[in-house]
Each structure stands twice: as C-alpha cells, then as structure tokens.
Design a protein around this motif. Sequence first.
Motif, short mmCIF file in Angstrom:
data_model
loop_
_atom_site.label_atom_id
_atom_site.label_comp_id
_atom_site.label_asym_id
_atom_site.label_seq_id
_atom_site.Cartn_x
_atom_site.Cartn_y
_atom_site.Cartn_z
N ARG A 19 0.84 -1.22 0.00
CA ARG A 19 0.00 0.00 0.00
C ARG A 19 0.87 1.26 0.00
O ARG A 19 0.54 2.25 -0.66
CB ARG A 19 -0.94 -0.01 1.22
N ILE A 20 1.96 1.22 0.76
CA ILE A 20 2.88 2.37 0.79
C ILE A 20 3.44 2.59 -0.62
O ILE A 20 3.46 3.72 -1.12
CB ILE A 20 4.05 2.11 1.79
N ALA A 21 3.87 1.50 -1.26
CA ALA A 21 4.46 1.59 -2.60
C ALA A 21 3.47 2.23 -3.57
O ALA A 21 3.82 3.12 -4.35
CB ALA A 21 4.86 0.20 -3.08
N ALA A 22 2.19 1.81 -3.49
CA ALA A 22 1.18 2.34 -4.41
C ALA A 22 0.91 3.82 -4.13
O ALA A 22 0.83 4.64 -5.04
CB ALA A 22 -0.10 1.53 -4.28
N LYS A 23 0.79 4.18 -2.85
CA LYS A 23 0.42 5.57 -2.52
C LYS A 23 1.55 6.55 -2.83
O LYS A 23 1.31 7.65 -3.32
CB LYS A 23 0.03 5.68 -1.04
N TYR A 24 2.79 6.15 -2.51
CA TYR A 24 3.90 7.10 -2.64
C TYR A 24 4.71 6.92 -3.93
O TYR A 24 5.70 7.62 -4.14
CB TYR A 24 4.80 7.03 -1.40
N GLY A 25 4.29 5.95 -4.76
CA GLY A 25 4.95 5.77 -6.06
C GLY A 25 6.40 5.33 -5.95
O GLY A 25 7.26 5.80 -6.70
N ILE A 26 6.68 4.45 -5.01
CA ILE A 26 8.04 3.92 -4.86
C ILE A 26 7.99 2.39 -4.93
O ILE A 26 6.95 1.81 -4.62
CB ILE A 26 8.69 4.38 -3.52
N PRO A 27 9.09 1.75 -5.35
CA PRO A 27 9.02 0.29 -5.46
C PRO A 27 9.01 -0.43 -4.11
O PRO A 27 9.59 0.06 -3.14
CB PRO A 27 10.27 -0.08 -6.25
N HIS A 28 8.35 -1.57 -4.08
CA HIS A 28 8.29 -2.45 -2.90
C HIS A 28 9.34 -3.53 -3.12
O HIS A 28 9.23 -4.31 -4.06
CB HIS A 28 6.88 -3.04 -2.83
N TYR A 81 12.31 3.85 -1.86
CA TYR A 81 11.80 2.48 -1.92
C TYR A 81 11.31 2.08 -0.54
O TYR A 81 11.64 2.74 0.45
CB TYR A 81 12.90 1.51 -2.38
N VAL A 82 10.54 1.00 -0.51
CA VAL A 82 10.13 0.45 0.78
C VAL A 82 10.70 -0.97 0.86
O VAL A 82 10.40 -1.82 0.02
CB VAL A 82 8.60 0.57 1.02
N LEU A 83 11.59 -1.17 1.82
CA LEU A 83 12.25 -2.47 2.01
C LEU A 83 11.42 -3.31 2.98
O LEU A 83 11.10 -2.86 4.08
CB LEU A 83 13.66 -2.29 2.59
N ASP A 84 11.10 -4.53 2.55
CA ASP A 84 10.22 -5.42 3.33
C ASP A 84 10.97 -6.72 3.58
O ASP A 84 11.22 -7.46 2.64
CB ASP A 84 8.93 -5.62 2.50
N GLY A 85 11.37 -6.95 4.82
CA GLY A 85 12.10 -8.18 5.14
C GLY A 85 13.60 -8.02 5.08
O GLY A 85 14.33 -8.98 5.23
N PHE A 86 14.06 -6.82 4.89
CA PHE A 86 15.49 -6.50 4.90
C PHE A 86 15.65 -5.10 5.47
O PHE A 86 14.90 -4.22 5.07
CB PHE A 86 16.07 -6.54 3.47
N PRO A 87 16.61 -4.84 6.36
CA PRO A 87 17.52 -5.82 6.97
C PRO A 87 16.81 -6.65 8.04
O PRO A 87 15.78 -6.26 8.56
CB PRO A 87 18.60 -4.93 7.60
N ARG A 88 17.43 -7.80 8.35
CA ARG A 88 16.85 -8.74 9.29
C ARG A 88 17.84 -9.15 10.36
O ARG A 88 17.50 -9.93 11.23
CB ARG A 88 16.48 -9.99 8.51
N THR A 89 19.07 -8.67 10.24
CA THR A 89 20.11 -8.93 11.26
C THR A 89 20.90 -7.64 11.41
O THR A 89 20.87 -6.78 10.51
CB THR A 89 21.09 -10.03 10.79
N ILE A 90 21.62 -7.52 12.53
CA ILE A 90 22.46 -6.33 12.72
C ILE A 90 23.52 -6.23 11.61
O ILE A 90 23.67 -5.14 11.03
CB ILE A 90 23.10 -6.33 14.14
N PRO A 91 24.22 -7.31 11.25
CA PRO A 91 25.18 -7.17 10.14
C PRO A 91 24.53 -6.68 8.84
O PRO A 91 25.13 -5.89 8.11
CB PRO A 91 25.75 -8.59 9.97
N GLN A 92 23.29 -7.11 8.55
CA GLN A 92 22.61 -6.60 7.33
C GLN A 92 22.35 -5.10 7.46
O GLN A 92 22.52 -4.34 6.51
CB GLN A 92 21.28 -7.33 7.10
N ALA A 93 21.93 -4.66 8.66
CA ALA A 93 21.63 -3.23 8.86
C ALA A 93 22.92 -2.41 8.72
O ALA A 93 22.91 -1.33 8.11
CB ALA A 93 21.02 -3.01 10.25
N GLU A 94 24.02 -2.94 9.25
CA GLU A 94 25.29 -2.20 9.14
C GLU A 94 25.76 -2.14 7.69
O GLU A 94 26.24 -1.10 7.24
CB GLU A 94 26.35 -2.88 10.03
#
Length: 214
Positions: A19-28, A81-94
């Motif tokens: 829904r965010i992607a559709a409203k704000y015109g950014i990829p999911h 963009y809207v990231l869904d399911g990433f990051p999922r660990t501290i190393p991914q966030a870093e």
Amino acid sequence: MKIIMLGAPGAGKGTQAKRIAAKYGIPHISTGDIFRANIKNGTELGKKAKTYMDEGKLVPDELVVDLVIDRFKEDDCANGYVLDGFPRTIPQAEALDKALEAIGENIDYAIDVAVPDENIIVRMGGRRACVDCGATYHMDHRAPKVDGVCDHCGGKLIIRDDDQPETVEKRLAVYHEQTQPLIDYYTDKNILKTVDGTLKMEDVFTEIVDILGE
Ligand code: AP5
Ligand code: MG
C-alpha cells in the motif's frame, strides 16, 4: 522516501508495504518475494535459499546483502523504496548503512508493525498467496472472491511452504533472536516508528500515513 518495514513474520509488513508503494509511487522490495521468485524459477540462489526458508531459518547474510544493494541502484529507486524483510540482522543493517553512506543517502523511517506472537500463529494459518503475482489474502480478513483463485490475475492461491505451524514457531524464535535487536538499532538512530499491527489493515495504514504524511 526510503522506508524499512520491521515486524515479526506475519505482522503485515508485506500487506502495508504494497500500500505504501502504491500511494507514494516507490518500489516495494521484498527479499522474501525475491527468494520465492528464484525458487519458482529454479535458480541456484533459489535452491540455496529454499533449504534455509523451509526450516524457518534466515538465509545467510552474504546471499542477501549484495542482492538488495544492487536492486536499489536501479532507476525505479531514484525517489526511494520500501524495504520489506530487509535488513533482518544487525550485520545486514550495518551493511545497508555503509552502502547508503557511500552514496550520501540514508533511511528516513523504520516502521515496526507490532503484533504479539499469539496473534501471529492464527494469522499465518489463514494466509494464501498467489503463485503468479504474489498477492496475499487471508481466509478471514481478506478472502478472495473465488476460493483458491487470485482476484487480480486469476492465478492459483497456495499456502506458503513455510506457513506450517511448526515452521512459523521456528520463524518467530529466529525473529526474536536475530531481528528484534534492530528495534533498538533504529531507535538509537531516531528513525523508529511503531504502529499497532493488531488493528484492521486499513487502520494500520492510516497510522502509517500519519507518520509519512499525505
Ligand atoms: P518473508 O517473506 O519476508 O517472510 P516473513 O518476514 O516471515 O514475513 P511474512 O511475509 O510471512 O509476513 P508479513 O509481515 O509480510 O505479513 P503479510 O502482510 O503477508 O521471508 C521468508 C523467508 O525468507 C525468511 O524466513 C527467511 O528464510 C528468508 N529471508 C527473507 N528476507 C531475508 C533476509 N533479509 N535475510 C535472511 N533471510 C531472509 O500478512 C500475513 C497474513 O495476515 C496475510 O494473510 C494477511 O492478509 C494478513 N493480515 C495482514 N495484516 C492484517 C491485519 N491488520 N489484520 C488481519 N490480518 C492481516
Ligand atoms: Mg511478507
């Protein structure tokens, strides 16, 4: 606008991200959807990812990070963009922070869709997903018009392999151990926003729009 969706498995990250992607015109960008598409197409990445996903474990960081960082360099991500399911660990966030810093960018919001564990198991049992377009349904809260058939594309609706109750419990345990620490990580960066994921889907979205602006 660059947004991260946080939340337990089944909290409604995918539902709200679409829904965010559709409203704000950014990829999911959903790493789970990317892996499922690779599994369906029989790619090497899909074969590797499937062994972890079927057990409710996380796919190793090294198979995820470059994939996402390459994805958001594509043209359609110019406005965010809207990231869904990433990051999922501290190393991914870093790794994400490092890649964004290198190009002078940053994440604007990390939205935590908060749902207690006891609600999750019930929700996952009712989920159905389209094998072709990835649309999701719920047998109680958002049933398809025709049983087993996608409203959008006519594709077949299935129960995801990792939605069996034992696997859901494992995914929840993995979430608490490896992903929940991201709540503190983004709180410290002053970008964490929490919404009540137990509300109706429309009401959760209203809370999100209040945060992001019209
Ligand atoms: P992924 O596909 O991301 O799964 P997940 O995080 O477990 O989350 P889900 O997609 O199951 O739930 P959701 O929060 O999107 O909820 P949804 O909107 O569908 O990842 C799958 C696997 O891939 C992982 O286990 C891992 O192995 C691997 N993976 C992915 N990314 C990775 C990464 N970065 N690193 C390592 N491994 C990775 O909603 C759920 C149901 O509830 C639906 O039926 C929906 O209709 C319904 N619903 C939604 N909102 C509401 C509401 N408000 N009220 C009532 N029902 C609702
Ligand atoms: Mg999802």
